[in-house]
Design a protein around this motif. Structure first.
Motif, mmCIF file in Angstrom:
data_model
loop_
_atom_site.group_PDB
_atom_site.id
_atom_site.type_symbol
_atom_site.label_atom_id
_atom_site.label_comp_id
_atom_site.label_asym_id
_atom_site.label_seq_id
_atom_site.Cartn_x
_atom_site.Cartn_y
_atom_site.Cartn_z
ATOM 1 N N ASN A 144 -0.871 -2.682 6.741
ATOM 2 C CA ASN A 144 -1.703 -1.485 6.954
ATOM 3 C C ASN A 144 -3.044 -1.811 7.570
ATOM 4 O OD1 ASN A 144 -0.257 0.560 6.007
ATOM 5 N ND2 ASN A 144 -1.261 0.727 4.031
ATOM 6 N N ARG A 145 -3.407 -3.063 7.479
ATOM 7 C CA ARG A 145 -4.692 -3.547 7.977
ATOM 8 C C ARG A 145 -5.868 -3.041 7.154
ATOM 9 N NH1 ARG A 145 -4.263 -7.322 12.366
ATOM 10 N NH2 ARG A 145 -2.127 -7.073 13.028
ATOM 11 N N ILE A 146 -5.596 -2.560 5.944
ATOM 12 C CA ILE A 146 -6.729 -2.133 5.128
ATOM 13 C C ILE A 146 -7.313 -3.354 4.424
ATOM 14 C CG2 ILE A 146 -5.497 -1.641 2.975
ATOM 15 C CD1 ILE A 146 -7.289 0.905 2.826
ATOM 16 N N GLU A 174 -8.631 -6.037 5.531
ATOM 17 C CA GLU A 174 -9.909 -6.499 6.055
ATOM 18 C C GLU A 174 -11.083 -5.707 5.451
ATOM 19 O OE1 GLU A 174 -9.491 -8.554 9.160
ATOM 20 O OE2 GLU A 174 -11.617 -8.980 9.412
ATOM 21 N N VAL A 175 -10.873 -4.393 5.302
ATOM 22 C CA VAL A 175 -11.920 -3.555 4.705
ATOM 23 C C VAL A 175 -12.104 -3.928 3.234
ATOM 24 C CG1 VAL A 175 -12.580 -1.198 4.125
ATOM 25 C CG2 VAL A 175 -11.413 -1.654 6.263
ATOM 26 N N LEU A 176 -10.981 -4.133 2.552
ATOM 27 C CA LEU A 176 -11.050 -4.423 1.120
ATOM 28 C C LEU A 176 -11.762 -5.739 0.842
ATOM 29 C CD1 LEU A 176 -7.452 -3.337 0.075
ATOM 30 C CD2 LEU A 176 -9.580 -2.113 -0.337
ATOM 31 N N ILE A 177 -11.401 -6.791 1.599
ATOM 32 C CA ILE A 177 -12.018 -8.081 1.286
ATOM 33 C C ILE A 177 -13.432 -8.196 1.830
ATOM 34 C CG2 ILE A 177 -9.929 -9.430 0.879
ATOM 35 C CD1 ILE A 177 -10.091 -10.417 3.688
ATOM 36 N N GLU A 207 -0.761 -3.827 2.127
ATOM 37 C CA GLU A 207 -2.185 -3.813 2.465
ATOM 38 C C GLU A 207 -2.455 -4.638 3.717
ATOM 39 O OE1 GLU A 207 -4.061 -5.045 -1.131
ATOM 40 O OE2 GLU A 207 -4.159 -3.002 -1.898
#
Lengths: 421, 299
Positions: free
Chosen positions: A207-209, A211-214, A204
């Motif tokens: 993937n740089r996802i 930042e969106v998740l947190i 995660e």
């Protein structure tokens, strides 16, 4: 709670949908059953009959040669060059020459086997036993002692019986199987699925996802959702393993192997014998304890793996940092072997109280009924406390780690994050 | 009415001061630019608004009151570093991210379908991210950002990675969002990419606000009071004092408005029988203004 549930289900479904999950789910029980089945199957499939010509110069066998199923022993019908030619032509043919030296100090000097291919181990074992018995009989006869007399004088083979103070008894062979299988599965599942947590977190991040998740959920929810989702995957896989292994052992194997299974039972490794595995079904208490220790052991380790995963940019960078986490579980596995041998020793006791080694070691001790109720209770309490403690520490590391990019982090720094305000 | 207001925000990481007393407000329903070079403190500001990190000092107001945890569901965030799960099909991802922002599964699915139709992505519904072109990935990420119809849409470098055609589509969608009533926060280090879109902006340099106001005000305040005249013909004598550059478009000269007005300069040019191609007042771009400010602050 909703966020944790959503994350949990995603982790579970994404993993269950992969091929690897099903390959491992099916391969596990198949490999386990294969351990038991392969020697039996090989024994059964080898149905060609081997012929051995015997040239008994020592008059070892007075009347009949000891033929048996698939092994035919007959007096050599040929001599000289014709004999040698026949041996050269037929691969399945062998010549056993027995001379008087077989009664001497080194009986092997009196036995010669001529063939294109060496004698199979099974035939060797069989003939060895038969010959030594026949030689013995002959010597007994010369000394005026009968075989029956000798047998009556010998102490028969015996086994120790472990008896609990209350009086019930348990076969120690069953306990041994349960202890080895239980501690090995515990070790295997914690390590394999713990690494999956690490991989998932660093995936995660890379993937740089992340930042969106947190920006949608709190880091703690994200971490717990992932850990619980992977725990659910592991439990599901474990249940599949138990189910499939039961089916294979109780239904498929007997049908497939028939009575051969009984004949070759001594060819199966002791710890994997059907007897030991079926013992798992006999002991629902063992399964309950297994699940408890698996859940809390896994949660403790998974929190640590998550913390490590959050601190690195790429999974490859994690290797050095995982060392302090994998070492305790490997030590636990080694200690479990000691606990199998001596379930009451001080080492076994203490290592089943320390939360990082307890899950694996406790399986070994519990299988032997070597755990007093207060010990079990104390160990379970320390497990729960360690889960709370390590999750708290890891969440603090995780919260900072997930935002860190482009920097190789050392263990010292990670430790500082854990205790920073 | 301001949707978001930052008041005197300070934030340090170890020895590095990322934000040093930053204040700005984002009017509701506007397109707001958060500009500044790399490392100025833009991402830190965004993370504070997103409640990913907490400020050391100062406060953030949402609709006039201190921001709360649940306000996060009213924010959509497109980070500069785009990221999606590589091994999960794109529709599932968009629905999942929508659910994390509070949508029900059926609502998220419904809206996802609509957006996929709008961006012509229907046939990619079941594909993984790895199967998509970069432009399509950007679209998917954009859908994930706005699926829950946030009041505040934060776009960090939204145009990087878009080709001109898709950039135009994105621009349209941003204007649509504004029409729908959403507030948009743009963050970029490429000032010129957003100046035509932004109603107002703030410029951050070395952890401090160096400029703020509406785009129009700022440009008017920094205009140099010169006109640029492009013409053809022999350079007349009265132009001797000015430098005349020969370009592909014709001869170019910059004339100060302190001496004559635009009309007077034009009259002079016409009297000298010049063919005039264009004449415009020189208003600097945000880039130039920024460079000017940085140079002045360095002195």
């Amino acid at each position: 709670m909703r966020a944790i549930y959503l994350i949990l289900s995603r982790e579970l479904f994404v993993r269950v949908k992969t091929k690897q999950f099903w390959i491992l789910s099916i391969l596990g029980p198949v490999l386990m059953s294969a351990f038991i089945a392969v020697p039996i199957i090989i024994a059964k499939m080898d149905d060609s009959t081997q012929t051995i010509w015997v040239q008994d110069d020592a008059q070892l066998w007075k009347q009949q040669l000891p033929s048996r199923e698939k092994l035919l022993l007959i007096p050599a019908p040929l001599k000289g060059q014709a004999l040698i030619d026949s041996l050269a032509q037929d691969e399945n043919l062998g010549l056993l020459t027995v001379t008087a030296e077989v009664f001497g100090k080194d009986p092997g000097k009196g036995l010669k086997f001529t063939s294109q291919s060496p004698m199979s181990l099974k035939v060797q074992d069989y003939l060895k036993e038969n010959i030594s018995k026949t030689v013995e009989d002959k010597k007994l006869e010369e000394n005026g002692v009968s075989r029956a007399k000798l047998d009556s004088l010998k102490t028969p083979d015996f086994e120790f019986q472990s008896v609990k103070p209350e009086g019930s008894s348990q076969s120690s062979e069953k306990a041994f199987g349960l202890a080895s299988v239980g501690s090995m599965l515990m070790y295997f599942f914690i390590l394999i699925y713990g690494m999956q947590v690490l991989r998932g977190v660093s995936e995660e991040k890379s993937n740089r996802i992340m930042e969106v998740l947190i920006s949608s959920v709190q880091p703690f929810q994200l971490m717990m959702g992932k850990i619980l989702g992977i725990a659910a995957t592991a439990l599901l896989q474990f249940l599949i393993w138990i189910g499939l292994t039961m089916i294979v052992i109780t239904l498929v194997l007997p049908a497939f192997l028939g009575d051969a299974a009984a004949g070759s039972a001594n060819a199966t490794p002791q710890s994997m014998s059907p007897d030991a595995l079926s013992a798992m079904a006999d002991v629902p208490g063992f399964l309950l304890v297994f699940f408890f220790y698996f859940i809390f052991g896994f949660l403790t380790y998974a929190a640590l793996f998550a913390a490590i995963g959050s601190a690195v940019d790429q999974e490859q960078d994690a290797q050095q940092l995982t060392f302090p986490v994998t070492i305790p579980i490997i030590i636990a596995f080694v200690l479990a072997q000691t606990a199998v041998a001596q379930p009451h020793s001080a080492t076994a006791f203490w290592s089943s109280m320390i939360p990082l080694t307890a899950p694996v070691v406790m399986m070994a001790r519990f299988a032997y009924d070597a755990v007093a109720p207060w010990e079990l209770a104390l160990s379970m309490v320390t497990m729960v406390l360690s889960f709370v403690f390590f999750t708290y520490i890891s969440a603090r590391i995780y919260r900072i780690g997930v935002l860190m990019y482009g920097k190789k982090v050392t263990l010292k720094e990670i430790a500082r994050w854990a205790f920073k305000k | 009415m301001n949707l978001i207001e930052l008041r005197n925000i300070h934030k340090s990481f170890e020895a590095h001061k990322a934000l040093n007393g930053v204040s700005f407000s984002i009017p509701k329903g506007s397109i707001f630019g958060l500009l500044g070079p790399n490392g100025a403190g833009k991402t830190t500001s965004i993370r504070i608004i997103n409640q990913i990190i907490a400020p050391d000092e100062g406060e953030v107001l949402f609709e006039g009151r201190p921001i709360r945890r649940e306000d996060i569901q009213k924010v959509g965030y497109l980070p500069e570093e785009r990221g999606l799960y590589k091994k999960m099909n794109i529709a599932d991802q968009v629905i999942y991210l929508g659910q994390l922002k509070g949508l029900s599964k059926s609502e998220a699915t419904h809206r996802c379908k609509q957006w996929f139709e709008r961006f012509d992505l229907q046939k990619w519904w079941n594909k993984n991210v790895a199967d998509l072109s970069k432009g399509m990935q950007q679209k998917v990420q954009f859908i994930a950002t706005i699926l829950h119809e946030p009041d505040l849409v934060i776009l960090d470098e939204p145009f990087s990675g878009f080709d001109p055609v898709n950039a135009e589509i994105l621009k349209e969608e941003i204007l649509n969002l504004k029409q729908r009533g959403a507030t948009i926060l743009f963050s970029s280090h490429r000032m010129e990419s957003v100046e035509t879109l932004c109603d107002s902006l703030v410029m951050i340099h070395q952890s401090k606000v160096v400029l703020s106001g509406t785009t129009r005000e700022i440009r008017q305040a920094h205009k140099s009071s010169e006109i640029e005249l492009v013409f053809e013909g022999n350079t007349p004598d009265w132009m001797q004092g000015f430098s005349v550059a020969q370009t592909e478009d014709g001869n170019k000269v910059v004339l100060p408005m302190a001496e004559h007005s635009v009309n007077e300069w034009l009259q002079k040019a016409l009297q000298s029988q010049l063919t005039i191609h264009s004449c415009r007042e020189l208003i600097p771009g945000l880039n130039e203004i920024f460079i000017q400010i940085v140079q002045n602050s360095a002195l």
